[in-house]
Design a protein around this motif. Structure first.
Motif, PDB file in Angstrom:
ATOM      1  N   ALA A 231      -8.751   1.410   2.235  1.00  0.00           N
ATOM      2  CA  ALA A 231      -8.065   2.603   1.743  1.00  0.00           C
ATOM      3  C   ALA A 231      -8.914   3.820   2.085  1.00  0.00           C
ATOM      4  O   ALA A 231     -10.132   3.718   2.225  1.00  0.00           O
ATOM      5  CB  ALA A 231      -7.853   2.517   0.234  1.00  0.00           C
ATOM      6  N   GLY A 232      -8.262   4.976   2.218  1.00  0.00           N
ATOM      7  CA  GLY A 232      -9.028   6.185   2.500  1.00  0.00           C
ATOM      8  C   GLY A 232      -8.156   7.337   2.950  1.00  0.00           C
ATOM      9  O   GLY A 232      -6.919   7.272   2.917  1.00  0.00           O
ATOM     10  N   LEU A 233      -8.816   8.403   3.398  1.00  0.00           N
ATOM     11  CA  LEU A 233      -8.138   9.613   3.857  1.00  0.00           C
ATOM     12  C   LEU A 233      -7.698   9.435   5.306  1.00  0.00           C
ATOM     13  O   LEU A 233      -8.526   9.229   6.193  1.00  0.00           O
ATOM     14  CB  LEU A 233      -9.082  10.813   3.738  1.00  0.00           C
ATOM     15  N   LEU A 234      -6.383   9.524   5.547  1.00  0.00           N
ATOM     16  CA  LEU A 234      -5.881   9.466   6.920  1.00  0.00           C
ATOM     17  C   LEU A 234      -6.237  10.745   7.667  1.00  0.00           C
ATOM     18  O   LEU A 234      -6.838  10.723   8.730  1.00  0.00           O
ATOM     19  CB  LEU A 234      -4.366   9.290   6.923  1.00  0.00           C
ATOM     20  N   PHE A 235      -5.825  11.886   7.093  1.00  0.00           N
ATOM     21  CA  PHE A 235      -6.110  13.194   7.680  1.00  0.00           C
ATOM     22  C   PHE A 235      -5.675  14.264   6.687  1.00  0.00           C
ATOM     23  O   PHE A 235      -5.080  13.970   5.642  1.00  0.00           O
ATOM     24  CB  PHE A 235      -5.397  13.388   9.024  1.00  0.00           C
ATOM     25  N   SER A 236      -5.971  15.509   7.015  1.00  0.00           N
ATOM     26  CA  SER A 236      -5.518  16.629   6.193  1.00  0.00           C
ATOM     27  C   SER A 236      -4.824  17.654   7.082  1.00  0.00           C
ATOM     28  O   SER A 236      -5.081  17.732   8.288  1.00  0.00           O
ATOM     29  CB  SER A 236      -6.690  17.274   5.445  1.00  0.00           C
ATOM     30  N   LEU A 237      -3.941  18.428   6.468  1.00  0.00           N
ATOM     31  CA  LEU A 237      -3.185  19.468   7.160  1.00  0.00           C
ATOM     32  C   LEU A 237      -3.536  20.805   6.519  1.00  0.00           C
ATOM     33  O   LEU A 237      -3.162  21.065   5.374  1.00  0.00           O
ATOM     34  CB  LEU A 237      -1.686  19.192   7.037  1.00  0.00           C
ATOM     35  N   PRO A 238      -4.298  21.677   7.218  1.00  0.00           N
ATOM     36  CA  PRO A 238      -4.697  22.955   6.624  1.00  0.00           C
ATOM     37  C   PRO A 238      -3.530  23.940   6.542  1.00  0.00           C
ATOM     38  O   PRO A 238      -2.789  24.117   7.509  1.00  0.00           O
ATOM     39  CB  PRO A 238      -5.790  23.457   7.576  1.00  0.00           C
ATOM     40  N   LEU A 239      -3.374  24.562   5.382  1.00  0.00           N
ATOM     41  CA  LEU A 239      -2.310  25.533   5.137  1.00  0.00           C
ATOM     42  C   LEU A 239      -2.885  26.729   4.383  1.00  0.00           C
ATOM     43  O   LEU A 239      -4.022  26.697   3.917  1.00  0.00           O
ATOM     44  CB  LEU A 239      -1.178  24.900   4.322  1.00  0.00           C
ATOM     45  N   LYS A 240      -2.082  27.770   4.238  1.00  0.00           N
ATOM     46  CA  LYS A 240      -2.524  28.958   3.501  1.00  0.00           C
ATOM     47  C   LYS A 240      -1.344  29.569   2.766  1.00  0.00           C
ATOM     48  O   LYS A 240      -0.268  29.751   3.339  1.00  0.00           O
ATOM     49  CB  LYS A 240      -3.134  29.989   4.456  1.00  0.00           C
ATOM     50  N   ILE A 241      -1.564  29.885   1.485  1.00  0.00           N
ATOM     51  CA  ILE A 241      -0.558  30.611   0.717  1.00  0.00           C
ATOM     52  C   ILE A 241      -0.543  32.057   1.205  1.00  0.00           C
ATOM     53  O   ILE A 241      -1.588  32.682   1.370  1.00  0.00           O
ATOM     54  CB  ILE A 241      -0.873  30.578  -0.791  1.00  0.00           C
ATOM     55  N   SER A 242       0.635  32.597   1.438  1.00  0.00           N
ATOM     56  CA  SER A 242       0.757  33.970   1.918  1.00  0.00           C
ATOM     57  C   SER A 242       0.155  34.958   0.925  1.00  0.00           C
ATOM     58  O   SER A 242       0.219  34.759  -0.294  1.00  0.00           O
ATOM     59  CB  SER A 242       2.232  34.309   2.145  1.00  0.00           C
ATOM     60  N   ALA A 243      -0.432  36.029   1.451  1.00  0.00           N
ATOM     61  CA  ALA A 243      -0.991  37.072   0.587  1.00  0.00           C
ATOM     62  C   ALA A 243       0.102  37.765  -0.219  1.00  0.00           C
ATOM     63  O   ALA A 243      -0.166  38.361  -1.263  1.00  0.00           O
ATOM     64  CB  ALA A 243      -1.756  38.088   1.428  1.00  0.00           C
ATOM     65  N   GLN A 244       1.341  37.709   0.266  1.00  0.00           N
ATOM     66  CA  GLN A 244       2.468  38.336  -0.438  1.00  0.00           C
ATOM     67  C   GLN A 244       3.234  37.345  -1.312  1.00  0.00           C
ATOM     68  O   GLN A 244       4.306  37.668  -1.833  1.00  0.00           O
ATOM     69  CB  GLN A 244       3.443  38.956   0.577  1.00  0.00           C
TER      70      GLN A 244
ATOM     71  N   ALA B 101       0.853  -1.188   0.000  1.00  0.00           N
ATOM     72  CA  ALA B 101       0.000   0.000   0.000  1.00  0.00           C
ATOM     73  C   ALA B 101       0.890   1.238   0.000  1.00  0.00           C
ATOM     74  O   ALA B 101       2.034   1.206   0.458  1.00  0.00           O
ATOM     75  CB  ALA B 101      -0.902  -0.012   1.230  1.00  0.00           C
ATOM     76  N   ARG B 102       0.358   2.351  -0.505  1.00  0.00           N
ATOM     77  CA  ARG B 102       1.137   3.586  -0.604  1.00  0.00           C
ATOM     78  C   ARG B 102       0.491   4.691   0.224  1.00  0.00           C
ATOM     79  O   ARG B 102      -0.736   4.781   0.320  1.00  0.00           O
ATOM     80  CB  ARG B 102       1.237   4.035  -2.067  1.00  0.00           C
ATOM     81  N   LEU B 103       1.337   5.517   0.808  1.00  0.00           N
ATOM     82  CA  LEU B 103       0.896   6.708   1.519  1.00  0.00           C
ATOM     83  C   LEU B 103       1.166   7.900   0.612  1.00  0.00           C
ATOM     84  O   LEU B 103       2.312   8.176   0.267  1.00  0.00           O
ATOM     85  CB  LEU B 103       1.647   6.855   2.840  1.00  0.00           C
ATOM     86  N   GLU B 104       0.101   8.593   0.203  1.00  0.00           N
ATOM     87  CA  GLU B 104       0.226   9.675  -0.771  1.00  0.00           C
ATOM     88  C   GLU B 104      -0.103  11.021  -0.129  1.00  0.00           C
ATOM     89  O   GLU B 104      -0.950  11.117   0.755  1.00  0.00           O
ATOM     90  CB  GLU B 104      -0.736   9.454  -1.948  1.00  0.00           C
ATOM     91  N   VAL B 105       0.574  12.073  -0.608  1.00  0.00           N
ATOM     92  CA  VAL B 105       0.251  13.440  -0.220  1.00  0.00           C
ATOM     93  C   VAL B 105      -0.194  14.187  -1.473  1.00  0.00           C
ATOM     94  O   VAL B 105       0.387  14.031  -2.549  1.00  0.00           O
ATOM     95  CB  VAL B 105       1.459  14.150   0.436  1.00  0.00           C
ATOM     96  N   SER B 106      -1.255  14.995  -1.344  1.00  0.00           N
ATOM     97  CA  SER B 106      -1.785  15.712  -2.498  1.00  0.00           C
ATOM     98  C   SER B 106      -2.605  16.899  -2.014  1.00  0.00           C
ATOM     99  O   SER B 106      -2.791  17.110  -0.818  1.00  0.00           O
ATOM    100  CB  SER B 106      -2.658  14.787  -3.363  1.00  0.00           C
ATOM    101  N   ALA B 107      -3.098  17.673  -2.967  1.00  0.00           N
ATOM    102  CA  ALA B 107      -4.049  18.753  -2.701  1.00  0.00           C
ATOM    103  C   ALA B 107      -5.043  18.750  -3.849  1.00  0.00           C
ATOM    104  O   ALA B 107      -4.895  18.005  -4.817  1.00  0.00           O
ATOM    105  CB  ALA B 107      -3.342  20.099  -2.577  1.00  0.00           C
TER     106      ALA B 107
ATOM    107  N   ARG C 116      -3.660  16.698   1.728  1.00  0.00           N
ATOM    108  CA  ARG C 116      -4.399  15.482   2.054  1.00  0.00           C
ATOM    109  C   ARG C 116      -3.446  14.284   2.050  1.00  0.00           C
ATOM    110  O   ARG C 116      -2.624  14.136   1.139  1.00  0.00           O
ATOM    111  CB  ARG C 116      -5.521  15.255   1.033  1.00  0.00           C
ATOM    112  N   PHE C 117      -3.584  13.443   3.057  1.00  0.00           N
ATOM    113  CA  PHE C 117      -2.751  12.254   3.175  1.00  0.00           C
ATOM    114  C   PHE C 117      -3.660  11.030   3.098  1.00  0.00           C
ATOM    115  O   PHE C 117      -4.507  10.820   3.969  1.00  0.00           O
ATOM    116  CB  PHE C 117      -1.971  12.277   4.490  1.00  0.00           C
TER     117      PHE C 117
END
Length: 282
Positions: A141-154, A46-52, A66-67
């Motif tokens: 298989a499924g979503l383990l968890f997500s990590l919320p982030l934000k692109i800087s306004a600058q 099985a594979r552990l994937e990271v994506s958005a 998303r992981f």
């Protein structure tokens, strides 16, 4: 392969010469079996994937990393807990929550422990999630968890970073290690918002209707942008600066330009942003 070809030919000759049609059929069947590629009997890990959701974002955009674990073809069996390192190439244009939190914990629910630690000096985030003692492992298989982030306004358009999973350790409810591999890196890029020019063409005749054309962009036109209006020969006839975003059809001396097609070029310092055509109608 030459060795097997020789054996097959010998079998065909001997069978045809000594056993007739039945022997020939048997030799042909043997030849077919020998020529078939061997199927890998080992199941893939099985594979552990990271994506958005998408690989490109505007400045000031909130998003989730998303992981996900496993797939329909390569499920995980009996997952109880998993830990890994998330390495990144750069994070200076991303705003992190304080403290970092994991959301949408789905696959190992309902009752879990979570762990997260960020070491910016090493460009790594340590992540882990585990069911509590007494619970069984989870298959599928499924979503383990997500990590919320934000692109800087600058954030500067063109900036990019890549996230890479390393050192995955997954275990079942007995503590035995499960075969889980890290997936491919996920890279994202900051992109320029679309610039809309309306109306186009426009009619600068002071009738109060479509007398100017406006350059529209989510977040407004940055003050460091320069919008250059040129005629068909490439001669600059007007520049819009310091956030100015409406052209009234006049040149730098205040005279109305002649009807026709004009080129606009938008620049951010030396960086090209966009170009296009404008139509002036009387």
């Amino acid at each position: 392969m030459a060795f097997w070809k020789g054996k097959i030919m010998n079998a065909l000759i001997c069978s045809h010469g000594t056993r007739g049609k039945n022997g020939l059929r048997m030799a042909l069947l043997l030849a077919a079996l020998i020529c078939l590629p061997l199927k890998n009997a080992e199941a893939q890990d099985a594979r552990l994937e990271v994506s958005a959701s998408v690989p490109a974002f505007l400045a000031a955009t909130e998003f989730d990393l998303r992981f996900t674990i496993g797939s329909a073809a390569q499920p995980v069996d009996g997952l109880f807990g998993i830990s890994f390192e998330l390495h990144y190439s750069s994070i200076d244009q991303i705003e992190l929550a304080a403290p970092l939190v994991l959301e949408n914990i789905d696959f190992l629910q309902p009752d879990v422990y979570t762990f997260i630690r960020h070491e910016p000096e090493n460009k790594v985030i340590y992540l882990a999630v585990s069911r509590k003692r007494g619970a069984a492992g989870q298959d599928g298989a499924g979503l383990l968890f997500s990590l919320p982030l934000k692109i800087s306004a600058q954030a500067v358009p063109g900036w990019n970073t890549c996230f890479t999973i390393r050192n995955v350790f997954a275990n079942d409810s007995t503590g035995a290690q499960l075969p889980v591999q890290a997936g491919d890196p996920f890279c994202l890029t900051v992109v320029e918002p679309e610039v809309e020019v309306v109306p186009n063409p426009f009619t600068p005749n002071d009738d109060g209707f479509n007398d100017g054309t406006e350059f529209k962009r989510d977040g407004g036109i940055p003050s460091n942008w320069v919008i250059i209006i040129m005629d068909r020969s490439g001669r600059t006839i007007r520049e819009l600066r310091n956030g100015e975003n409406i052209w009234n059809g006049k040149d730098s001396s205040g005279q109305l330009v002649l009807p026709g097609a004009y080129l606009y070029v938008i620049k951010d310092g030396e960086r090209f942003v966009r170009r296009g055509l404008l139509g002036v109608v009387r």
